[in-house]
Design an enzyme around this catalytic site. Structure first.
Site, short mmCIF file in Angstrom:
data_model
loop_
_atom_site.label_atom_id
_atom_site.label_comp_id
_atom_site.label_asym_id
_atom_site.label_seq_id
_atom_site.Cartn_x
_atom_site.Cartn_y
_atom_site.Cartn_z
N ASP A 13 0.97 -1.18 0.14
CA ASP A 13 -0.05 -0.10 0.22
C ASP A 13 0.98 1.10 -0.02
OD1 ASP A 13 -2.14 -1.72 0.07
OD2 ASP A 13 -2.26 -1.62 2.20
N LYS A 16 1.77 2.24 -4.90
CA LYS A 16 2.42 1.69 -6.35
C LYS A 16 1.38 1.90 -7.41
CE LYS A 16 2.29 -2.58 -4.48
NZ LYS A 16 1.97 -2.18 -3.02
N GLY A 40 -4.54 -4.45 -3.88
CA GLY A 40 -5.77 -3.25 -4.16
C GLY A 40 -4.88 -2.24 -4.42
N HIS A 41 -4.75 -1.58 -5.67
CA HIS A 41 -4.21 -0.70 -6.05
C HIS A 41 -5.19 0.65 -6.36
CE1 HIS A 41 -0.99 -3.54 -7.20
NE2 HIS A 41 -0.72 -3.32 -6.20
N GLN A 223 1.80 -6.15 -3.25
CA GLN A 223 2.51 -6.46 -2.15
C GLN A 223 3.83 -5.74 -1.95
OE1 GLN A 223 1.04 -9.70 -3.68
NE2 GLN A 223 -0.87 -8.80 -2.94
N THR A 238 3.23 -12.72 2.32
CA THR A 238 2.20 -13.26 1.34
C THR A 238 3.07 -14.44 0.81
OG1 THR A 238 0.78 -12.67 -0.33
CG2 THR A 238 3.08 -11.80 -0.44
N THR A 299 -8.32 -3.31 -0.15
CA THR A 299 -8.91 -4.85 -0.82
C THR A 299 -9.85 -5.18 0.66
OG1 THR A 299 -7.03 -5.19 -1.70
CG2 THR A 299 -8.47 -7.13 -0.73
N ARG A 304 -5.17 0.44 8.57
CA ARG A 304 -3.77 -0.10 8.76
C ARG A 304 -2.85 0.33 9.82
NH1 ARG A 304 -3.67 2.49 2.88
NH2 ARG A 304 -4.54 0.86 1.48
N LYS A 330 2.79 10.11 -0.30
CA LYS A 330 2.21 10.82 0.91
C LYS A 330 2.94 11.53 1.83
CE LYS A 330 -1.60 7.78 1.49
NZ LYS A 330 -2.36 6.87 2.47
#
Ligand code: GDP
Ligand code: IMO
Ligand code: MG
Length: 440
Positions: A13, A16, A40-41, A223, A238, A299, A304, A330
């Site tokens: 996250d 990317k 989840g992009h 990931q 993962t 996702t 987080r 960010k």
């Protein structure tokens, strides 16, 4: 320089999706090489938000061919739903190519992901429950079904019979669940196969030809490095290899096909799910980051865990990926702090670690050693020129660049495609200047 890999260097996250999308403007192919719809992009273009899970980010540029490589695990239902949703928003998905060698996520993988997590109880990994681990386990055990099996109903049924026999025994006898019905899976998956058939291709050969012709190919990591099966914080990882080297088996190219490796990192740090996180912030600071950075998973919607930039992990990632450059995202979120911490080392039982500790106990139990940098309070979300960034923000970027010994080429200051500040030469001269890696 036709081959470029983009990889996350933290726990996912990092942004990317945004960065891949931005750079895809000059790219002919964008290739996913590992993972599945655990990713989840998020991409924000002209105020429109897209959340992609399986479809590569290049889908948003009409000149770009998105490719799902052999190293990905594909849930065909999710893929088709995602394609339909994009079509409904006016995005053409007919350019998408899927490798016939990619493995399928089957209904029993989803079921097993759920029951395994439940069985692990407090030791659970906090997976996305998308069946990713069980699908890769079957691939390694050589009882997986692949995308090309969807094109041959007899082979599909035969392979499914072999796999399902074992899975149903496991589901019923070990976990007390109802067995899954073969006929129903056959009917469902063969129907997906009919729809996907025009998209199934020999993607490795297509990429070889593209690279030989000097066309730009981007390898889009999902990931991230610290979630890498071999090099991350095992077992809280993962089940694939997100590191840049993973693009070789995952896309079917060789190491010399990758000329640039762009590492993506937040200007702070987050992690979803269980596992060690030395630079996790105290609850008050973590809440500020969650709020300012909208830190909820793309996702699963989970909040987080938030913390400070970890320079030790970043240096480790720079080496593992042979990063040629860094993108920090960010940066705008940090405007809420008057002081910003950066983790520059770990301490465990009186010993200081400046490099990633090989022993998991150290990483699990270490205390972070922080350096504190001055913050800035200005809203920087409209800045596009480096000269307009506050001095403290520039000093912060320069310090991270120095600590990771990798040039920072972009800083992202908002979710929008255009909210990016470019540093063609890096922010300042990297301190060590000693990586020995060639400049671009
Ligand atoms: P990925 O999995 O690495 O593609 O990242 P995600 O999309 O899961 O999470 C990153 C989130 O941060 C998304 O909601 C993005 O829209 C958002 N984002 C990306 N870059 C920036 C940035 O520079 N500033 C802010 N405020 N948000 C950003
Ligand atoms: P993107 O591509 C953040 C985490 C899960 C869990 C662990 C294992 O959006 O950065 P899995 O379902 O893969 O077996 O879960 O990995 N995880 C991610 N965390 N971003 C992701 O993807 C992730 N994909 C998996 O939370 O801790
Ligand atoms: Mg994500």
């Amino acid at each position: 320089m036709p081959g470029v890999a983009l990889v996350g260097i933290q726990w996912g996250d990092e942004g990317k999706g945004k960065v891949t999308d931005l750079l895809a403007s000059d790219t002919d192919f964008v290739v996913r090489y590992q993972g599945g719809n655990n990713a989840g992009h998020t991409i924000v273009v002209g105020g429109e938000r897209y959340a992609l899970h399986l479809v590569p980010t290049g889908i948003l540029y009409p000149h770009c061919t998105p490719v799902i490589g052999p190293g990905v695990v594909v849930n065909p239902q999710v893929l088709l739903e995602e394609m339909d949703a994009l079509e409904q928003r006016g995005i053409d998905t007919t350019r998408l190519l899927v490798s016939g060698n990619a493995h399928l996520v089957m209904p029993y993988h989803l079921e097993l992901d759920k029951v395994t997590e439940r069985r692990l109880g407090k030791n659970r990994l906090g997976t996305t429950k998308r069946g990713i681990g069980p699908a890769y386990a079957d691939k390694a055990a050589r009882i997986g079904l692949r995308v090309q099996d969807l094109l041959d109903p007899d082979i599909f049924k035969e392979k499914l019979t072999v796999a399902l026999k074992e899975k149903n025994l496991m589901l019923a006898r070990v976990y007390g669940r109802l067995p899954l019905e073969q006929a129903r899976i056959e009917e469902e998956y063969l129907a997906y196969g009919e729809r996907l058939a025009p998209r199934i291709a020999d993607t490795s050969t297509i990429l070889h030809d593209a690279l030989d012709a000097g066309r730009m190919v981007m390898f889009e990591g999902a990931q991230a490095t610290m979630l890498d099966l071999d090099h991350g914080t095992y077992p809280f990882v993962t089940s694939s290899n997100p590191i840049a080297g993973g693009a070789c088996p995952g896309a079917g190219v060789g190491p010399r096909d990758i000329d640039r490796v762009i590492g993506i990192s937040k200007a702070y740090c987050t992690r979803v799910g269980s596992g060690p996180f030395p630079s996790e912030a105290d609850p008050a600071d973590a809440d500020l980051l969650v709020e300012a950075g909208h830190e909820y998973g793309t996702t699963t919607g989970r909040k987080r865990r938030c913390g400070w930039f970890d320079a030790v992990a970043a240096r480790y990632a720079a080496r593992l990926n042979t990063l040629t450059e860094l993108v920090l995202t960010k940066l705008d979120v940090l405007s809420v702090f008057s002081e910003i911490k950066v983790c520059v080392g770990y301490e465990f039982e009186g010993e200081r670690y400046d490099t990633f500790p090989p022993n998991q106990t150290v990483f699990n139990k270490c205390r972070p050693v922080y350096e504190t940098l001055e913050g800035w309070s200005e809203d920087i979300t409209r800045v596009t020129d480096a000269a307009d960034l506050p001095g403290a923000a520039l000093a912060y970027l320069a310090r991270l660049e120095q600590l990771v010994d990798t040039p920072v080429r972009w800083a992202s200051v908002g979710a929008g495609r255009e909210q990016m500040v470019r540093f063609p030469e890096g922010v300042g001269a990297p301190a060590g200047a000693g990586s020995g890696r060639p400049a671009l």
